[in-house]
Scaffold this motif. Structure first.
Motif, mmCIF file in Angstrom:
data_model
loop_
_atom_site.group_PDB
_atom_site.id
_atom_site.type_symbol
_atom_site.label_atom_id
_atom_site.label_comp_id
_atom_site.label_asym_id
_atom_site.label_seq_id
_atom_site.Cartn_x
_atom_site.Cartn_y
_atom_site.Cartn_z
ATOM 1 N N VAL A 93 0.838 -1.197 0.000
ATOM 2 C CA VAL A 93 0.000 0.000 0.000
ATOM 3 C C VAL A 93 0.871 1.243 0.000
ATOM 4 O O VAL A 93 0.649 2.205 -0.764
ATOM 5 C CB VAL A 93 -0.971 -0.011 1.203
ATOM 6 C CG1 VAL A 93 -1.698 1.324 1.316
ATOM 7 C CG2 VAL A 93 -1.955 -1.155 1.086
ATOM 8 N N SER A 94 1.912 1.247 0.855
ATOM 9 C CA SER A 94 2.806 2.403 0.952
ATOM 10 C C SER A 94 3.527 2.649 -0.373
ATOM 11 O O SER A 94 3.627 3.788 -0.849
ATOM 12 C CB SER A 94 3.820 2.161 2.074
ATOM 13 O OG SER A 94 4.732 3.220 2.131
ATOM 14 N N ASP A 95 4.008 1.557 -0.996
ATOM 15 C CA ASP A 95 4.715 1.706 -2.266
ATOM 16 C C ASP A 95 3.796 2.276 -3.343
ATOM 17 O O ASP A 95 4.188 3.157 -4.116
ATOM 18 C CB ASP A 95 5.264 0.347 -2.731
ATOM 19 C CG ASP A 95 6.441 -0.118 -1.871
ATOM 20 O OD1 ASP A 95 7.002 0.745 -1.141
ATOM 21 O OD2 ASP A 95 6.750 -1.321 -1.895
ATOM 22 N N GLN A 96 2.538 1.784 -3.396
ATOM 23 C CA GLN A 96 1.600 2.268 -4.415
ATOM 24 C C GLN A 96 1.327 3.754 -4.218
ATOM 25 O O GLN A 96 1.281 4.512 -5.198
ATOM 26 C CB GLN A 96 0.302 1.472 -4.368
ATOM 27 C CG GLN A 96 -0.662 1.899 -5.468
ATOM 28 C CD GLN A 96 -1.951 1.090 -5.477
ATOM 29 O OE1 GLN A 96 -2.070 0.080 -4.791
ATOM 30 N NE2 GLN A 96 -2.911 1.525 -6.277
ATOM 31 N N LEU A 97 1.186 4.167 -2.986
ATOM 32 C CA LEU A 97 0.910 5.585 -2.728
ATOM 33 C C LEU A 97 2.119 6.445 -3.050
ATOM 34 O O LEU A 97 1.979 7.555 -3.618
ATOM 35 C CB LEU A 97 0.473 5.782 -1.277
ATOM 36 C CG LEU A 97 -0.884 5.181 -0.901
ATOM 37 C CD1 LEU A 97 -1.163 5.360 0.592
ATOM 38 C CD2 LEU A 97 -1.995 5.825 -1.725
ATOM 39 N N TRP A 98 3.341 5.974 -2.747
ATOM 40 C CA TRP A 98 4.537 6.760 -3.036
ATOM 41 C C TRP A 98 4.758 6.882 -4.550
ATOM 42 O O TRP A 98 5.380 7.840 -5.021
ATOM 43 C CB TRP A 98 5.766 6.146 -2.368
ATOM 44 C CG TRP A 98 5.886 6.564 -0.918
ATOM 45 C CD1 TRP A 98 5.779 5.801 0.168
ATOM 46 C CD2 TRP A 98 6.164 7.874 -0.458
ATOM 47 N NE1 TRP A 98 5.941 6.528 1.311
ATOM 48 C CE2 TRP A 98 6.189 7.837 0.962
ATOM 49 C CE3 TRP A 98 6.382 9.118 -1.096
ATOM 50 C CZ2 TRP A 98 6.426 8.946 1.752
ATOM 51 C CZ3 TRP A 98 6.633 10.224 -0.284
ATOM 52 C CH2 TRP A 98 6.634 10.136 1.121
ATOM 53 N N ASP A 99 4.205 5.933 -5.288
ATOM 54 C CA ASP A 99 4.347 6.029 -6.746
ATOM 55 C C ASP A 99 3.628 7.252 -7.308
ATOM 56 O O ASP A 99 3.963 7.737 -8.408
ATOM 57 C CB ASP A 99 3.805 4.755 -7.429
ATOM 58 C CG ASP A 99 4.732 3.558 -7.236
ATOM 59 O OD1 ASP A 99 5.914 3.784 -6.903
ATOM 60 O OD2 ASP A 99 4.266 2.413 -7.384
ATOM 61 N N PHE A 100 2.615 7.746 -6.580
ATOM 62 C CA PHE A 100 1.896 8.953 -7.051
ATOM 63 C C PHE A 100 2.713 10.220 -6.853
ATOM 64 O O PHE A 100 2.461 11.235 -7.497
ATOM 65 C CB PHE A 100 0.569 9.099 -6.313
ATOM 66 C CG PHE A 100 -0.474 8.099 -6.736
ATOM 67 C CD1 PHE A 100 -1.052 8.160 -7.986
ATOM 68 C CD2 PHE A 100 -0.875 7.081 -5.872
ATOM 69 C CE1 PHE A 100 -2.017 7.242 -8.357
ATOM 70 C CE2 PHE A 100 -1.850 6.169 -6.238
ATOM 71 C CZ PHE A 100 -2.415 6.242 -7.489
ATOM 72 N N VAL A 101 3.651 10.176 -5.929
ATOM 73 C CA VAL A 101 4.394 11.384 -5.590
ATOM 74 C C VAL A 101 5.483 11.614 -6.619
ATOM 75 O O VAL A 101 6.292 10.705 -6.912
ATOM 76 C CB VAL A 101 5.015 11.278 -4.169
ATOM 77 C CG1 VAL A 101 5.818 12.546 -3.841
ATOM 78 C CG2 VAL A 101 3.897 11.055 -3.141
ATOM 79 N N SER A 102 5.516 12.808 -7.139
ATOM 80 C CA SER A 102 6.527 13.155 -8.145
ATOM 81 C C SER A 102 7.874 13.331 -7.487
ATOM 82 O O SER A 102 7.980 13.905 -6.399
ATOM 83 C CB SER A 102 6.133 14.438 -8.876
ATOM 84 O OG SER A 102 7.160 14.841 -9.740
#
Length: 199
Positions: free
Chosen positions: A187-196
């Protein structure tokens, strides 16, 4: 004693009486008669007085008896009133004890309510302090997260569902993650993928 002897005694008594009358002086007889009459009159008067006294005594006895009966009735009535008053006193005493117990109970309840109110006031003060200190800081942190991640979250979802929208440079991407089926790292990795990563 024979019948003839009785008659002889009667004759002798009569003769003696006639002899006494004949030998007496008329003045003496008048005096005796007057004294006898006076004695007779006094006897009648005495009988009247005694009869009146007896009548008065009977009336007094009847009055005293009636008064005694009245007093006995009055005593019974007063005894009954006393019993009623004693019963009322017992009932009032019992009610008073119950009332005292209720008052004590209510006083304890009031003290408990006062204590609870003080505790609530203390909690309210703590909440007020926390609200003035924590909420602005939470709002600040949420604003920082939003600025960094560009994600706007929905808060009325189920506890295991993360929903929101990522507002990227060119397009908005919806987010819908079931945290019960994925690990926290995923979950954390998927959310960090949104961050530029471009600054």
């Amino acid at each position: 004693m024979s019948q003839g002897h009785k008659f002889q005694d009667l004759e002798e008594t009569g003769e003696a009486l006639v002899a006494f009358i004949n030998s007496s002086q008329p003045e003496k007889l008048k005096q005796v008669k007057a004294e006898y009459q006076a004695l007779f009159d006094q006897h009648l008067e005495t009988r009247k007085v005694v009869a009146q006294i007896l009548k008065d005594m009977v009336q007094i006895e009847e009055s005293a008896s009636q008064r005694l009966l009245d007093l006995q009735e009055e005593k019974k009535r007063r005894d009954l009133e006393l019993e009623n008053l004693e019963e009322q006193l017992r009932q009032c005493t019992a009610k008073s004890q119950i009332t005292d117990s209720e008052i004590q109970f209510l006083q304890r309840e009031l003290e408990n309510l006062k204590t609870t109110e003080q505790e609530l006031d203390t909690l309210q003060n703590e909440v007020d302090e926390d609200t003035t200190e924590i909420i602005p800081s939470a709002v600040y942190v949420a604003q920082v997260y939003h600025l960094v991640t560009k994600i706007k979250w929905e808060y009325d979802t189920q506890p295991n569902i993360l929903k929101g929208v990522h507002y990227g440079a060119d397009l908005a991407t919806p987010i819908n993650i079931d945290t019960s089926t994925r690990s926290r790292n995923d979950v954390s990795d998927q959310l960090w993928d949104f961050v530029s990563t471009e600054w």
